[in-house]
Design a protein around this motif. Sequence first.
Motif, PDB file in Angstrom:
ATOM      1  N   GLN A  16      -6.351 -27.110 -28.902  1.00  0.00           N
ATOM      2  CA  GLN A  16      -7.374 -26.976 -29.934  1.00  0.00           C
ATOM      3  C   GLN A  16      -6.813 -27.336 -31.310  1.00  0.00           C
ATOM      4  OE1 GLN A  16      -8.963 -23.017 -30.530  1.00  0.00           O
ATOM      5  NE2 GLN A  16     -10.983 -23.835 -31.020  1.00  0.00           N
ATOM      6  N   VAL A  17      -5.573 -26.973 -31.555  1.00  0.00           N
ATOM      7  CA  VAL A  17      -4.917 -27.352 -32.812  1.00  0.00           C
ATOM      8  C   VAL A  17      -4.788 -28.869 -32.893  1.00  0.00           C
ATOM      9  CG1 VAL A  17      -2.784 -27.173 -34.141  1.00  0.00           C
ATOM     10  CG2 VAL A  17      -3.690 -25.158 -32.971  1.00  0.00           C
ATOM     11  N   SER A  18      -4.425 -29.503 -31.778  1.00  0.00           N
ATOM     12  CA  SER A  18      -4.290 -30.951 -31.749  1.00  0.00           C
ATOM     13  C   SER A  18      -5.615 -31.644 -32.053  1.00  0.00           C
ATOM     14  CB  SER A  18      -3.761 -31.397 -30.380  1.00  0.00           C
ATOM     15  OG  SER A  18      -3.688 -32.800 -30.287  1.00  0.00           O
ATOM     16  N   LEU A  19      -6.692 -31.161 -31.474  1.00  0.00           N
ATOM     17  CA  LEU A  19      -8.014 -31.738 -31.728  1.00  0.00           C
ATOM     18  C   LEU A  19      -8.436 -31.534 -33.175  1.00  0.00           C
ATOM     19  CD1 LEU A  19      -9.729 -30.636 -28.412  1.00  0.00           C
ATOM     20  CD2 LEU A  19      -9.567 -33.001 -29.202  1.00  0.00           C
ATOM     21  N   GLU A  20      -8.144 -30.369 -33.726  1.00  0.00           N
ATOM     22  CA  GLU A  20      -8.503 -30.104 -35.113  1.00  0.00           C
ATOM     23  C   GLU A  20      -7.725 -31.024 -36.057  1.00  0.00           C
ATOM     24  OE1 GLU A  20     -10.769 -27.842 -37.998  1.00  0.00           O
ATOM     25  OE2 GLU A  20     -10.898 -28.036 -35.818  1.00  0.00           O
ATOM     26  N   ARG A  21      -6.512 -31.374 -35.676  1.00  0.00           N
ATOM     27  CA  ARG A  21      -5.724 -32.300 -36.498  1.00  0.00           C
ATOM     28  C   ARG A  21      -6.226 -33.740 -36.374  1.00  0.00           C
ATOM     29  NH1 ARG A  21       0.626 -31.447 -35.628  1.00  0.00           N
ATOM     30  NH2 ARG A  21       0.647 -32.827 -37.458  1.00  0.00           N
TER      31      ARG A  21
ATOM     32  N   PHE B  75     -17.561 -30.273 -19.990  1.00  0.00           N
ATOM     33  CA  PHE B  75     -16.423 -31.153 -20.237  1.00  0.00           C
ATOM     34  C   PHE B  75     -15.181 -30.325 -20.552  1.00  0.00           C
ATOM     35  CE2 PHE B  75     -13.821 -34.108 -22.753  1.00  0.00           C
ATOM     36  CZ  PHE B  75     -13.859 -35.227 -21.921  1.00  0.00           C
ATOM     37  N   GLY B  76     -14.013 -30.879 -20.228  1.00  0.00           N
ATOM     38  CA  GLY B  76     -12.757 -30.162 -20.438  1.00  0.00           C
ATOM     39  C   GLY B  76     -12.259 -30.264 -21.866  1.00  0.00           C
ATOM     40  N   THR B  77     -12.868 -29.519 -22.746  1.00  0.00           N
ATOM     41  CA  THR B  77     -12.413 -29.452 -24.127  1.00  0.00           C
ATOM     42  C   THR B  77     -12.918 -28.171 -24.763  1.00  0.00           C
ATOM     43  OG1 THR B  77     -12.193 -30.726 -26.175  1.00  0.00           O
ATOM     44  CG2 THR B  77     -14.389 -30.602 -25.209  1.00  0.00           C
ATOM     45  N   TYR B  78     -12.365 -27.855 -25.920  1.00  0.00           N
ATOM     46  CA  TYR B  78     -12.775 -26.652 -26.642  1.00  0.00           C
ATOM     47  C   TYR B  78     -14.103 -26.872 -27.349  1.00  0.00           C
ATOM     48  CZ  TYR B  78      -8.256 -24.404 -25.971  1.00  0.00           C
ATOM     49  OH  TYR B  78      -7.162 -23.814 -25.415  1.00  0.00           O
ATOM     50  N   PRO B  79     -14.792 -25.785 -27.678  1.00  0.00           N
ATOM     51  CA  PRO B  79     -15.973 -25.939 -28.541  1.00  0.00           C
ATOM     52  C   PRO B  79     -15.572 -26.545 -29.891  1.00  0.00           C
ATOM     53  CG  PRO B  79     -15.920 -23.751 -27.536  1.00  0.00           C
ATOM     54  CD  PRO B  79     -14.595 -24.400 -27.236  1.00  0.00           C
ATOM     55  N   ARG B  80     -16.518 -27.272 -30.484  1.00  0.00           N
ATOM     56  CA  ARG B  80     -16.350 -27.841 -31.836  1.00  0.00           C
ATOM     57  C   ARG B  80     -15.201 -28.861 -31.863  1.00  0.00           C
ATOM     58  NH1 ARG B  80     -16.425 -22.618 -31.607  1.00  0.00           N
ATOM     59  NH2 ARG B  80     -14.183 -22.497 -32.005  1.00  0.00           N
ATOM     60  N   SER B  81     -15.083 -29.682 -30.808  1.00  0.00           N
ATOM     61  CA  SER B  81     -13.970 -30.636 -30.702  1.00  0.00           C
ATOM     62  C   SER B  81     -14.273 -31.983 -31.334  1.00  0.00           C
ATOM     63  CB  SER B  81     -13.598 -30.861 -29.230  1.00  0.00           C
ATOM     64  OG  SER B  81     -13.041 -29.700 -28.656  1.00  0.00           O
ATOM     65  N   TYR B  82     -15.544 -32.418 -31.314  1.00  0.00           N
ATOM     66  CA  TYR B  82     -15.859 -33.793 -31.681  1.00  0.00           C
ATOM     67  C   TYR B  82     -16.743 -33.862 -32.922  1.00  0.00           C
ATOM     68  CZ  TYR B  82     -13.655 -35.432 -27.437  1.00  0.00           C
ATOM     69  OH  TYR B  82     -12.719 -35.715 -26.470  1.00  0.00           O
ATOM     70  N   ASP B  83     -16.534 -34.935 -33.679  1.00  0.00           N
ATOM     71  CA  ASP B  83     -17.313 -35.179 -34.891  1.00  0.00           C
ATOM     72  C   ASP B  83     -18.561 -36.004 -34.615  1.00  0.00           C
ATOM     73  OD1 ASP B  83     -15.219 -33.964 -36.398  1.00  0.00           O
ATOM     74  OD2 ASP B  83     -14.124 -35.850 -36.362  1.00  0.00           O
TER      75      ASP B  83
ATOM     76  N   ILE C 283     -14.609 -22.287 -22.602  1.00  0.00           N
ATOM     77  CA  ILE C 283     -14.609 -23.532 -21.832  1.00  0.00           C
ATOM     78  C   ILE C 283     -15.110 -23.176 -20.431  1.00  0.00           C
ATOM     79  CG2 ILE C 283     -13.263 -25.510 -21.054  1.00  0.00           C
ATOM     80  CD1 ILE C 283     -11.205 -24.874 -23.164  1.00  0.00           C
ATOM     81  N   PRO C 284     -16.379 -23.456 -20.109  1.00  0.00           N
ATOM     82  CA  PRO C 284     -17.014 -22.894 -18.905  1.00  0.00           C
ATOM     83  C   PRO C 284     -16.291 -23.160 -17.597  1.00  0.00           C
ATOM     84  CG  PRO C 284     -18.667 -23.849 -20.354  1.00  0.00           C
ATOM     85  CD  PRO C 284     -17.337 -24.224 -20.934  1.00  0.00           C
ATOM     86  N   CYS C 285     -15.775 -24.367 -17.356  1.00  0.00           N
ATOM     87  CA  CYS C 285     -15.179 -24.677 -16.062  1.00  0.00           C
ATOM     88  C   CYS C 285     -13.702 -24.326 -15.980  1.00  0.00           C
ATOM     89  CB  CYS C 285     -15.375 -26.160 -15.739  1.00  0.00           C
ATOM     90  SG  CYS C 285     -17.102 -26.613 -15.460  1.00  0.00           S
TER      91      CYS C 285
END
Length: 710
Positions: free
Chosen positions: A367-372, A623-631, A218-220
């Motif tokens: 990241q677990v929450s986003l994957e769920r 953006f403030g999120t992990y890689p591979r967060s969105y579909d 997460i770059p920032c």
Amino acid sequence: MAVAAARFGRQAKRPYWGFCIKMTAVAVMGLCFIFVWTMFTSPSNSVSTRIESFDNIEQPPGSRSKRVSSSERKVNGTSVALGGGHEVKSEEREKKEVANTKKERVKKKLPEKVSKEKQLGSKEKEKEKEDEEPEVVDGKEEGLDGEDEGEGEGNGNAEGEGDLIQGVDQEFEEKLEDDGGESEKRGKKRNKIKGLVFDPKAHYHWKSCSTRSKHNYIPCIDIEVVSGRLQQYRHTERSCPPSPPMCLVPLPPDGYDPPVHWPESKEKILYKNVEHPKLAAFVKEHTWVMESGEYLTFPQNQSEIKGGVLHYLESIEEMVPDLEWGKNIRVVLDIGCTDSAFGASLLDKDVLTLSLGLKDDLVDLAQVSLERGFPTVVSPFGNRRLAFPSGVFDVIHCSGCTVPWHSNGGKHLLEMNRILRPGGYFILSTKHDSFEAEEAVNTLMVSICWNILAHKTDEVSDVGVKIYKKPDSNDLYTMRRKKHWIPLCKGNDNPDAAWYVPVTTCLHTIPSGIEERGSEWPEEWPNRLERYPDWLNDKDKLIADTKHWKDIVDKSYLIGLGIDWSSIRNVMDMKAIYGGFAAALLQQKVWVMNVVPVHAPDTLPFIFERGLVGTYHDWCESFGTYPRSYDLLHADHLFSRLKNRCKQPASIVVEMDRILRPGGWAIIRDKVEILDPLEGILKSLHWDIRMTYAQQKEGILCAQKTTWRP
């Protein structure tokens, strides 16, 4: 006649007249060549599909008399010819001549600008190479998009311009993003649009990021330059690299598979998609999450709290009967993310819970929450305000979170006071707090006039639950004792300013007039989605925006793009306006993160008012999120609005590649002159271009990310 001809022949032999005749002949031949070339040359623009309706792209042309010439509609890699007609050809020739003229003008201006960049940008290029910037050949990204636009105070809202959501009524869309006096006009005067967004001649050769965070970069937030004895590698505040990363985040070492579809993902996820050393140790110590073969499983009703999350929710309802989940309570912020069981259970009650993943821990539960498949945003929580407007959350919940509410002058709690709706609820549940910490929190609550509605220690869970209520008027502020005095904020302190703004140790007054936002509680859900409050001006715009996106989603996105919507759960609208796109998808089993750019009119408070969630962001940064967060990512005229802001517009495409999962989709609507080179960048990333389509100067591009990594 013979004498005249002879005299003309003698004159033609003279050097001057002979030269004129030759030049005239050359000019005539040149004009003939241009005419013939125009007649027989076909358009070469790669985004040149034409059909009659820009919004109903799933429908073939309905009238044979208006067939389109020399154009194709490409869906899922298959080209479908749409027919031809002489009248359309002549129209396209005129458009091509205008486009060629514009290109020639750009080419004349380009060398001078590029030469300046070679002189001014050599140091920046050296830094970018250190960050593993891809090699750009035959063109440069920097300098071609004009000067960097000045950012305003707070979230930098400025008066809007046209070109926002193209396709139904051009005049309506040009007026749509105009503030109309609804928000303050903050920030510096916008520069005139100059140059191109992307260099059409640039070629890209990508490299993988070699960072300490590896596949979870997460770059920032993640520190990549560590010196001395510094052991941690996460910022306590948001801090981005000097140059935006131009490298691709690698996949997990054990590979990556498509996520488990919703709603099965509530109960289990693929372990290797979120694998992390700290997470492995965490799983062994907790019973609400278990490792089962290749999956992480989440037993129903299990949570950090003993007795289960359902018992926990029921006890809250018993303590405060006025707190009705899914009715007057729709939008909730869960601090700390924990096990996501709280938000998962509230989802069944029509409550949308946004989890705030704090980066002061290394467990990566966000990241677990986003994957769920749960709404989650990642952010440090230090001395700066969170990227939300004021007074938008109906409830803020903190269960076992590690936030020291009483320390640092109570700044964290004052930030909760800023973003909590007047009359909103703050639920705090802890285990065995120290007496000193509890007394300090109680004193702070009194100083900000939060009324404690209930305090109970549950016998089953052994958790002490306190429920506070923020005042809904200014009466209590005037009755405070000076002993516990926290000053009221000055009139020039904008409570909605949230981007890189420090937390202020003061209280904003409660709105009192009916024309002020926050003076009244929203309608119960789901009525609040379509009911527009009194403080909103020009409601006709909002009604038209809602209808506009509903038509596009129903008639195009859901059936015309080849997207398997059963695989879509996490969606981001990268340039939301009024939340019309998210509202149109409400019947689908998805949630939408509405991102309002910091330089655009501040429409985010209304998005929350509708019962949706979102955040501010500057797309010149990560953006403030992990890689591979969105579909799925949706970008409606995002790039055309960033011409004067970002020095490297291609870095936005790199960021899209970072946050989109392999197999995920991107729907991009913008000007054809932007989509053409953008298609080339996506192809260099090995994305599959599933559809390109244009009408006049506007177009749409639908692409799918693959698992390719350099």
